[in-house]
Design a protein around this motif. Structure first.
Motif, mmCIF file in Angstrom:
data_model
loop_
_atom_site.group_PDB
_atom_site.id
_atom_site.type_symbol
_atom_site.label_atom_id
_atom_site.label_comp_id
_atom_site.label_asym_id
_atom_site.label_seq_id
_atom_site.Cartn_x
_atom_site.Cartn_y
_atom_site.Cartn_z
ATOM 1 N N HIS A 215 -16.477 4.677 4.376
ATOM 2 C CA HIS A 215 -16.167 3.417 3.702
ATOM 3 C C HIS A 215 -14.931 3.579 2.816
ATOM 4 C CE1 HIS A 215 -20.484 2.606 4.555
ATOM 5 N NE2 HIS A 215 -19.995 1.403 4.810
ATOM 6 N N ALA A 216 -14.874 4.695 2.102
ATOM 7 C CA ALA A 216 -13.738 4.921 1.215
ATOM 8 C C ALA A 216 -12.444 5.075 2.011
ATOM 9 C CB ALA A 216 -13.992 6.158 0.353
ATOM 10 N N LEU A 217 -12.487 5.757 3.142
ATOM 11 C CA LEU A 217 -11.286 5.906 3.968
ATOM 12 C C LEU A 217 -10.863 4.560 4.543
ATOM 13 C CD1 LEU A 217 -9.194 7.724 5.324
ATOM 14 C CD2 LEU A 217 -10.828 8.050 7.186
ATOM 15 N N ALA A 218 -11.815 3.765 5.003
ATOM 16 C CA ALA A 218 -11.474 2.436 5.529
ATOM 17 C C ALA A 218 -10.898 1.552 4.422
ATOM 18 C CB ALA A 218 -12.707 1.783 6.138
ATOM 19 N N GLY A 219 -11.418 1.657 3.208
ATOM 20 C CA GLY A 219 -10.864 0.906 2.083
ATOM 21 C C GLY A 219 -9.455 1.334 1.756
ATOM 22 N N LEU A 220 -9.187 2.639 1.872
ATOM 23 C CA LEU A 220 -7.833 3.145 1.635
ATOM 24 C C LEU A 220 -6.862 2.596 2.675
ATOM 25 C CD1 LEU A 220 -6.607 5.212 -0.367
ATOM 26 C CD2 LEU A 220 -6.900 6.931 1.390
ATOM 27 N N ILE A 221 -7.261 2.595 3.923
ATOM 28 C CA ILE A 221 -6.399 2.090 4.995
ATOM 29 C C ILE A 221 -6.181 0.586 4.842
ATOM 30 C CG2 ILE A 221 -6.275 1.713 7.489
ATOM 31 C CD1 ILE A 221 -7.795 4.420 7.768
ATOM 32 N N CYS A 222 -7.249 -0.168 4.590
ATOM 33 C CA CYS A 222 -7.107 -1.615 4.429
ATOM 34 C C CYS A 222 -6.318 -1.967 3.176
ATOM 35 C CB CYS A 222 -8.484 -2.282 4.375
ATOM 36 S SG CYS A 222 -9.361 -2.288 5.937
ATOM 37 N N GLY A 223 -6.476 -1.176 2.124
ATOM 38 C CA GLY A 223 -5.696 -1.418 0.897
ATOM 39 C C GLY A 223 -4.203 -1.241 1.139
ATOM 40 N N TRP A 224 -3.836 -0.155 1.827
ATOM 41 C CA TRP A 224 -2.417 0.055 2.146
ATOM 42 C C TRP A 224 -1.904 -1.029 3.087
ATOM 43 C CZ3 TRP A 224 0.833 2.415 -0.653
ATOM 44 C CH2 TRP A 224 0.479 3.533 -1.391
ATOM 45 N N ALA A 225 -2.741 -1.445 4.032
ATOM 46 C CA ALA A 225 -2.325 -2.529 4.933
ATOM 47 C C ALA A 225 -2.113 -3.817 4.155
ATOM 48 C CB ALA A 225 -3.378 -2.733 6.028
ATOM 49 N N GLY A 226 -2.985 -4.107 3.204
ATOM 50 C CA GLY A 226 -2.820 -5.302 2.379
ATOM 51 C C GLY A 226 -1.571 -5.238 1.526
ATOM 52 N N ILE A 227 -1.261 -4.056 0.980
ATOM 53 C CA ILE A 227 -0.042 -3.896 0.183
ATOM 54 C C ILE A 227 1.192 -4.127 1.060
ATOM 55 C CG2 ILE A 227 1.386 -2.202 -1.045
ATOM 56 C CD1 ILE A 227 -1.224 -0.971 -2.095
ATOM 57 N N LEU A 228 1.209 -3.490 2.233
ATOM 58 C CA LEU A 228 2.379 -3.625 3.114
ATOM 59 C C LEU A 228 2.537 -5.056 3.630
ATOM 60 C CD1 LEU A 228 2.165 -0.282 5.097
ATOM 61 C CD2 LEU A 228 3.756 -0.886 3.266
ATOM 62 N N LEU A 229 1.427 -5.674 4.060
ATOM 63 C CA LEU A 229 1.512 -7.051 4.550
ATOM 64 C C LEU A 229 1.921 -8.012 3.435
ATOM 65 C CD1 LEU A 229 -1.624 -7.247 6.867
ATOM 66 C CD2 LEU A 229 0.762 -7.395 7.570
ATOM 67 N N GLY A 230 1.333 -7.859 2.253
ATOM 68 C CA GLY A 230 1.683 -8.731 1.130
ATOM 69 C C GLY A 230 3.116 -8.540 0.685
ATOM 70 N N ALA A 231 3.554 -7.278 0.596
ATOM 71 C CA ALA A 231 4.938 -7.024 0.191
ATOM 72 C C ALA A 231 5.911 -7.531 1.251
ATOM 73 C CB ALA A 231 5.136 -5.523 -0.042
ATOM 74 N N GLY A 232 5.588 -7.327 2.525
ATOM 75 C CA GLY A 232 6.461 -7.835 3.594
ATOM 76 C C GLY A 232 6.542 -9.348 3.581
ATOM 77 N N PHE A 233 5.404 -10.018 3.377
ATOM 78 C CA PHE A 233 5.425 -11.473 3.331
ATOM 79 C C PHE A 233 6.151 -11.959 2.088
ATOM 80 C CE2 PHE A 233 3.642 -15.740 2.808
ATOM 81 C CZ PHE A 233 3.849 -16.244 4.082
ATOM 82 N N GLY A 234 6.007 -11.254 0.975
ATOM 83 C CA GLY A 234 6.734 -11.627 -0.250
ATOM 84 C C GLY A 234 8.233 -11.482 -0.075
#
Length: 156
Positions: free
Chosen positions: A128-147
Motif C-alpha cells: 500500500h505504501a509503495l502504491a501510494g508513493l507511485i500514485c503521489g508522484w504521478a499526481g505531482i507530475l500530472l498536476g505540475a504538467g497541467f499547471g
C-alpha cells in the motif's frame, strides 16, 4: 446380612459412594474477589482496602504468575493507507493542479513514513505504501504538467 454362614458383611450396592475430597476451584488471573468494571461504591479489586483482604482469603497472586500475556500489538498501517488514498486522489484530480500537487506531496511523505514502518516491522502493508508513493508522484507530475500547460497557453 452375611451370606450363608460367612462372617463378612456384603457392601450395599445401592449405597451412595464415599465422599472424596474435592479440590478447590482454579483462581482467575486477577485472583478471588474481582469486582466488575464500574462497581458502585468504588471498591478496587473487590476489597474495601487493598491492604486488608477479607478474612479467609490469602490475597491476590503476585505479578509473576504465568498465563496469557494479552494480545500482540496491532500493526500500524495508517501511514501507508493514508499515502495511498492521498496519492489516488491527487492523480485523479490533476485538473485542479494546485490541489493535486499539494496532495501528491502529502502522499509521498505519508507513503515514505509508511514504508519505513513496514521495514521496521511495525506495519504489514508495504505494498500500500509503495502504491501510494507511485500514485503521489504521478499526481505531482500530472498536476505540475497541467499547471504548466494552463499557465503557458496564451488566451486567444
Amino acid at each position: 446380612m452375611t451370606p450363608a454362614g460367612r462372617g463378612t458383611a456384603v457392601p450395599d450396592p445401592f449405597a451412595p459412594p464415599a465422599a472424596e475430597p474435592v479440590p478447590p476451584p482454579p483462581l482467575a488471573p486477577g485472583g478471588p474477589g474481582q469486582a466488575p468494571y464500574g462497581y458502585p461504591g468504588g471498591l478496587q479489586g473487590g476489597y474495601a482496602h487493598a491492604a486488608a483482604p477479607p478474612p479467609g482469603y490469602a490475597g491476590t497472586p503476585g505479578q509473576g504468575h504465568y498465563g496469557w500475556t494479552g494480545m500482540p500489538p496491532q500493526p500500524a498501517n495508517g501511514m501507508g493507507v493514508t499515502g495511498l488514498v492521498l496519492g489516488i486522489i491527487s492523480a485523479v484530480i490533476f485538473c485542479l493542479w494546485p490541489l493535486a500537487v499539494g496532495l501528491g506531496v502529502l502522499a509521498v511523505i505519508f507513503s515514505a513514513l509508511g514504508r519505513g514502518k513496514a521495514a521496521r516491522g511495525e506495519a504489514t502493508n508495504p505494498g500500500h505504501a509503495l502504491a501510494g508513493l507511485i500514485c503521489g508522484w504521478a499526481g505531482i507530475l500530472l498536476g505540475a504538467g497541467f499547471g504548466i500547460l494552463v499557465l503557458t497557453t496564451p488566451y486567444w
